[in-house]
Design a protein around this motif. Structure first.
Motif, mmCIF file in Angstrom:
data_model
loop_
_atom_site.group_PDB
_atom_site.id
_atom_site.type_symbol
_atom_site.label_atom_id
_atom_site.label_comp_id
_atom_site.label_asym_id
_atom_site.label_seq_id
_atom_site.Cartn_x
_atom_site.Cartn_y
_atom_site.Cartn_z
ATOM 1 N N SER A 20 -7.400 -3.680 9.405
ATOM 2 C CA SER A 20 -6.910 -4.508 10.515
ATOM 3 C C SER A 20 -5.537 -4.049 10.983
ATOM 4 O O SER A 20 -5.254 -3.994 12.178
ATOM 5 C CB SER A 20 -6.849 -5.976 10.090
ATOM 6 O OG SER A 20 -8.122 -6.454 9.718
ATOM 7 N N VAL A 75 0.851 -1.186 0.000
ATOM 8 C CA VAL A 75 0.000 0.000 0.000
ATOM 9 C C VAL A 75 0.884 1.233 0.000
ATOM 10 O O VAL A 75 1.967 1.245 0.605
ATOM 11 C CB VAL A 75 -0.938 0.002 1.234
ATOM 12 C CG1 VAL A 75 -0.140 0.002 2.521
ATOM 13 C CG2 VAL A 75 -1.904 1.178 1.189
ATOM 14 N N ASP A 133 -8.348 3.781 1.455
ATOM 15 C CA ASP A 133 -8.434 2.345 1.209
ATOM 16 C C ASP A 133 -8.951 1.687 2.492
ATOM 17 O O ASP A 133 -8.244 1.616 3.490
ATOM 18 C CB ASP A 133 -7.047 1.802 0.852
ATOM 19 C CG ASP A 133 -7.062 0.296 0.583
ATOM 20 O OD1 ASP A 133 -8.137 -0.329 0.737
ATOM 21 O OD2 ASP A 133 -6.001 -0.252 0.246
ATOM 22 N N MET A 134 -10.190 1.239 2.461
ATOM 23 C CA MET A 134 -10.796 0.645 3.660
ATOM 24 C C MET A 134 -10.894 -0.869 3.526
ATOM 25 O O MET A 134 -11.837 -1.494 4.020
ATOM 26 C CB MET A 134 -12.179 1.256 3.911
ATOM 27 C CG MET A 134 -12.163 2.765 4.093
ATOM 28 S SD MET A 134 -11.040 3.320 5.411
ATOM 29 C CE MET A 134 -11.967 2.814 6.854
ATOM 30 N N SER A 135 -9.906 -1.463 2.868
ATOM 31 C CA SER A 135 -9.871 -2.928 2.755
ATOM 32 C C SER A 135 -9.669 -3.546 4.134
ATOM 33 O O SER A 135 -9.075 -2.934 5.042
ATOM 34 C CB SER A 135 -8.749 -3.348 1.820
ATOM 35 O OG SER A 135 -7.494 -2.978 2.347
ATOM 36 N N ILE A 136 -10.158 -4.748 4.301
ATOM 37 C CA ILE A 136 -10.079 -5.419 5.601
ATOM 38 C C ILE A 136 -8.631 -5.567 6.045
ATOM 39 O O ILE A 136 -8.309 -5.374 7.231
ATOM 40 C CB ILE A 136 -10.762 -6.795 5.520
ATOM 41 C CG1 ILE A 136 -12.269 -6.627 5.246
ATOM 42 C CG2 ILE A 136 -10.552 -7.580 6.818
ATOM 43 C CD1 ILE A 136 -13.018 -7.918 5.101
ATOM 44 N N GLU A 137 -7.761 -5.869 5.111
ATOM 45 C CA GLU A 137 -6.352 -6.072 5.454
ATOM 46 C C GLU A 137 -5.726 -4.805 6.019
ATOM 47 O O GLU A 137 -5.054 -4.826 7.057
ATOM 48 C CB GLU A 137 -5.580 -6.530 4.212
ATOM 49 C CG GLU A 137 -4.151 -6.953 4.493
ATOM 50 C CD GLU A 137 -3.447 -7.441 3.227
ATOM 51 O OE1 GLU A 137 -3.775 -6.917 2.133
ATOM 52 O OE2 GLU A 137 -2.581 -8.337 3.323
ATOM 53 N N LEU A 138 -5.971 -3.667 5.352
ATOM 54 C CA LEU A 138 -5.383 -2.410 5.802
ATOM 55 C C LEU A 138 -6.060 -1.918 7.078
ATOM 56 O O LEU A 138 -5.388 -1.426 7.997
ATOM 57 C CB LEU A 138 -5.499 -1.345 4.705
ATOM 58 C CG LEU A 138 -4.839 0.000 5.009
ATOM 59 C CD1 LEU A 138 -3.353 -0.182 5.299
ATOM 60 C CD2 LEU A 138 -5.049 0.974 3.853
ATOM 61 N N SER A 189 -6.034 6.847 4.906
ATOM 62 C CA SER A 189 -6.857 5.763 5.442
ATOM 63 C C SER A 189 -6.822 5.766 6.965
ATOM 64 O O SER A 189 -7.838 5.509 7.633
ATOM 65 C CB SER A 189 -6.369 4.410 4.909
ATOM 66 O OG SER A 189 -6.450 4.355 3.500
ATOM 67 N N THR A 217 -1.651 6.845 0.744
ATOM 68 C CA THR A 217 -2.928 6.143 0.888
ATOM 69 C C THR A 217 -3.114 5.646 2.315
ATOM 70 O O THR A 217 -4.208 5.749 2.890
ATOM 71 C CB THR A 217 -3.009 4.965 -0.097
ATOM 72 O OG1 THR A 217 -2.897 5.456 -1.432
ATOM 73 C CG2 THR A 217 -4.325 4.217 0.053
#
Length: 589
Positions: free
Chosen positions: A276, A107, A269-274, A115, A111
């Protein structure tokens, strides 16, 4: 129907405070807010650029994080003086958090920064809606002061690389000092000269410029304005020097090209990985930022007899962080120095912040080409001078003389932050605050009391000459009873009566007890039963109304072997031996 509309209006004014203060906004107020905004803008431009650099981001990110966030806070915040934007401690925490995340995840740095701001904003808004503003009360001020002191030291040391013109990295004191030592032979003397001169000038501006200006006949107001513009003078002077003499070609690092535009629209970027990976850092930044902001806001509000709503402040700061996330910024909060400047400059409403945002937007559109030759050493000097005011060794001295336990917590927080990093340091600070609270409340002060001669007052037998009765044990409980301290009270009572065969009555004086939870209730029932087995009855005195209401809904009062007395004096008079007054007990010194 009318009542419903009134309630709706009140609700809207709670969540959007501008609807409250905006109704009485006048031309005079706007003039005062505009003057304050001009002064804060002059101060905020170099600060914004510097704190972006501290966070590891391009300088324009500092401007972007100071435009829409300020506008949103002016809509939703309750402080009329708080100036929101990038601050040193949160910028340092941002750099530490993002550095770890980008090293492990695919990432981009920018970003991850926006985030982090978005996640922090969502957390703050959620806490505000749930009315969790009270969480600031659970953070020990000495511990937070210790964390900020350590952070100030780390920030100052981290900026030495820009003063020396070398490459150096690290997030802990040992890492930073080791990296600086390894790269020291490559130090650039021109950069060092600029940085040292800027630091010396800025320190003089803080302490000596105002008296000097007044000494030459300048009015106090004008002297204050010029003193606050000191960082801008440093920026202009060093920028002109680099441009005029071509120092950038001789090794002096400069800011370079900065986009000449308004903040861009960005999406976190609100992906679960990031999410978390950023969750814990975002939570810590939210808490520390809120505590720093609310303390400043309440201090300034008290001076004008104004009111701050902590729950709405959470929403205001949350909205500001969401604004930073969608305009290319990074986490923000209320800053101490510029809020004080805003207050002293005469800001009357949050509209001063909105005017500041407009001024910063103009600067982003038209003035950014002027900072092309701005030396990074000057920005580093701005940061160093600003954060050294955060270093508070008086907290260590005061805590040592007042409470060795608090001193241990403060010192531990400082050392952990310095040697293990900011994230672990702030976590330790929060944990220490909670542990100190639990430790203090788990061992409530219990005083054995006696009657002050010639009165109906009862005081500690170890502090006053009082009348006691060998058959009556009066114990004053100086704290509410709950699960963590109920066992302590039980052990205290048993230890006191076990070897004193003369005791026939125990009276718990509950004047300071505001709450008795279910665990404490069960403990009182156990004490009542155990004392009955010893031939001792248990009574209560001075029970507060709300506590009595709750006790009335259970079986304790029905099974109580003694009575409930309106006052400790009534209990003593009813239970004491009637033959004669025992002599007063001399206090133990």
């Amino acid at each position: 129907m009318v009542q419903s509309k009134a309630r709706n209006g009140s609700t809207w004014r709670r969540f959007v405070p501008i609807l409250e203060w905006g109704r009485s906004y006048s031309r005079k107020t706007a003039l005062n807010d505009g003057i304050a905004a001009l002064i804060v803008t002059i101060m905020l431009i170099p600060q914004s650029l510097a704190y972006a650099m501290l966070a590891g981001l391009p300088p324009e990110a500092g401007l972007y994080a100071s435009i829409l966030p300020i506008l949103l806070y002016s809509l939703f915040g309750t402080s009329r003086s708080l100036a929101v934007g990038p601050v040193a401690v949160v910028s340092l925490m941002t750099a530490a958090s993002i550095g770890e995340v980008t090293a492990t995840l695919n990432v981009g740095y920018a970003t991850a920064a926006l985030s982090l701001a978005a996640l922090s904003g969502v957390m703050l808004i959620a806490m505000g809606i749930l009315r969790l503003g009270f969480i600031a009360n659970f953070l020990s001020h000495p511990v937070i002061s210790g964390f900020i002191t350590a952070s100030g030291i780390l920030i100052a040391i981290s900026q030495l690389r820009h003063i020396l013109g070398i490459e150096a990295h690290g997030h802990t004191l040992i890492e930073m000092l080791g990296s600086l030592a390894r790269h020291l032979p490559a130090a650039d003397l021109l950069t060092l000269a600029i940085g040292a001169a800027a630091i010396g000038f800025l320190f003089w501006v803080r302490t000596g410029l105002r008296p000097a200006l007044i000494g030459i006949g300048l009015r106090a107001g004008a002297a204050d304005f010029l003193a606050k513009a000191g960082p801008v003078v440093a920026v202009v002077a060093t920028t002109v020097a680099v441009w005029q003499f071509g120092l950038d070609e001789k090794g002096v690092q400069i800011v370079g090209a900065v986009p000449q535009s308004l903040p861009p629209l960005t999406l976190p970027d609100m992906s679960i990985e990031l999410v978390s990976a950023l969750f814990v850092p975002a939570l810590l930044i939210s808490i520390i930022g809120f505590v720093e902001s609310i303390s400043v806001a309440q201090t300034l509000a008290a001076k004008r007899r104004q009111r701050i709503d902590p729950d709405q402040e959470l929403i205001g700061l949350g909205a500001a962080n969401v604004g930073a996330a969608i305009t290319g910024g990074f986490p923000v909060t209320g800053g101490f120095s510029r809020s004080v400047v805003n207050f002293d400059a005469g800001a009357e409403t949050p509209a001063a912040g909105a005017f500041t945002a407009v001024a910063l937007a103009i600067a982003a559109l038209f003035l950014t080409p002027l900072i092309y030759f701005l030396p990074k050493a000057t920005l580093a000097a701005t940061i160093i001078v600003a954060v050294l005011s955060l270093v508070d060794v008086q907290t260590l001295r005061h805590s040592w003389s007042y409470s060795k336990r608090d001193f241990g917590a403060v010192l531990s927080t400082i050392l952990l932050t310095l040697f293990l990093g900011v994230e672990l340091g702030v976590t330790a600070g929060v944990v220490f605050s909670i542990l100190l609270f639990l430790y203090d409340t788990s061992r409530p002060h219990v005083a054995e009391v006696g009657l002050v001669p010639g009165s109906e007052h009862f005081r500690n037998i170890h502090r006053h000459a009082v009348i006691t009765d060998p058959t009556v044990l009066g114990l004053r409980i100086d704290q509410s009873l709950y699960f963590a301290n109920a066992r302590f009270l039980e052990d205290y009572v048993y230890d006191r009566v076990i070897d004193d065969k003369a005791i026939k009555h125990v009276v718990l004086m509950c004047s300071a007890v505001n709450e008795i939870d279910l665990s404490a209730l069960e403990t009182l029932e156990a004490i009542n039963m155990r004392l009955a087995e010893m031939g001792i009855d248990l009574s209560l005195s001075e029970v507060k109304g709300p506590v009595m209401d709750r006790l009335g809904r259970c079986h304790l009062l029905d099974r109580l072997t003694g009575d409930v007395y309106l006052s400790q004096y009534d209990a003593f008079q009813a239970l004491r031996q009637p033959e004669r007054d025992p002599p007063p007990v001399a206090p133990q010194r």
